[in-house]
Design an enzyme around this catalytic site. Structure first.
Site: not given
Ligand code: DGL
Length: 282
Positions: A18, A194
């Protein structure tokens, strides 16, 4: 798991998330598969995925995958736990190339490293609600494990905002950590790509706890599928030229965070209109 044969060995590996989170997986891919080229797509126009419904995330994941296929990817790494949790089977049914998620590898590592059999999992609301980690950890465990899952919806915006070192971040992490401390976890799965960007903050909040993220295990899974090139078709390229970056909205901290996290300045980051990607497959 059976994967379709990879036809064009020199084609790039597609990676999407994302936003900036998938860079933590790309970072490991660049190290474990240094001879490969990559296309990275950050869906910055629609981040965060984690607060959205399963159906919405499935559509987003499909569009991202279709874009990567159009760019000639030979394999797709869903470098997003949310999309891996709720959309993996959906896109595997519609996209004709191998699709690798990030959850199974990290779940296996967590099941293997816990000593006191108390594991914490943190992730987005959608990932936690799906119970994908819970199921995968139980599948990989030979003993009965206790799993404490906590949704941490504020952490993705913090990372996208480049607020890792803001004083409020430690306070927010401490709040989410309460129940994990109560259950004496010895292993914590950072179940969102993230979160490794907050690793230092987690190490401070959880001294002595083993932190597991999905980057290394996912890269190792991809290594098993993508053959090591023979010397004749192995080119040595530096990281700068090995990755093409795409984002879906340019009003983001993507370039700054990419440079800090990957340690090199992305040569060119192109902005695409994700809605123009073909809505139907085949
Ligand atoms: N980095 C993503 C994950 O691993 C997406 C986080 C998001 O967009 O809420 O879930």
């Amino acid at each position: 798991m059976i994967y379709t044969e990879i036809e064009n060995l020199t084609a790039p590996i597609g990676v999407f998330d994302s936003g900036v989170g998938g860079l933590t997986v790309l970072n490991r891919l660049l190290k474990v598969l240094p001879e490969q080229s990559y296309i990275y797509l950050g869906d910055t126009a629609r981040v965060p995925y984690g607060n959205k419904s399963k159906e919405t995330v499935q559509q987003y994941a499909l569009q991202c995958s279709q874009f990567l296929v159009e760019q000639g990817a030979k394999l797709i790494v869903v470098a997003c736990n949310t999309a891996s949790a709720v959309a993996l089977d959906y896109i595997r049914n519609l996209i004709p190339i191998p699709i690798i998620g990030v959850i199974d590898g990290a779940a296996e590592v967590a099941a293997n490293v816990t000593k006191n059999l108390s594991i914490g999992v943190i992730g987005t609301k959608a990932t936690i609600r799906s119970e994908a980690y819970k199921k995968a950890i139980v599948e990989h465990s030979t003993k009965e494990v206790s799993i404490t899952s906590v949704a941490c919806p504020l952490l993705v915006p913090i990372v996208e905002e480049n607020w890792q070192y803001h004083p409020s971040t430690e306070l927010i992490i401490a709040e989410y950590a309460k129940i994990l401390h109560q259950n004496s976890i010895d292993t914590l799965v950072l179940g969102c790509t993230h979160y490794p960007m907050l690793k230092q903050q987690f190490m401070k909040e959880f001294p002595g706890v083993t932190l597991v993220d999905c980057g290394q295990s996912t890269a190792e899974i991809v290594r098993k599928i993508v053959p090591i090139p023979t010397r004749s078709n192995q080119e040595t390229k530096d990281s700068t030229t090995r990755v093409e970056f795409y984002i879906t909205d340019n009003d983001s901290n993507f370039p700054k965070i990419a440079q800090t996290f990957l340690g090199f300045e992305p040569e060119k980051i192109q902005t695409i209109d994700i809605d123009s990607v073909n809505k139907t497959t085949n």
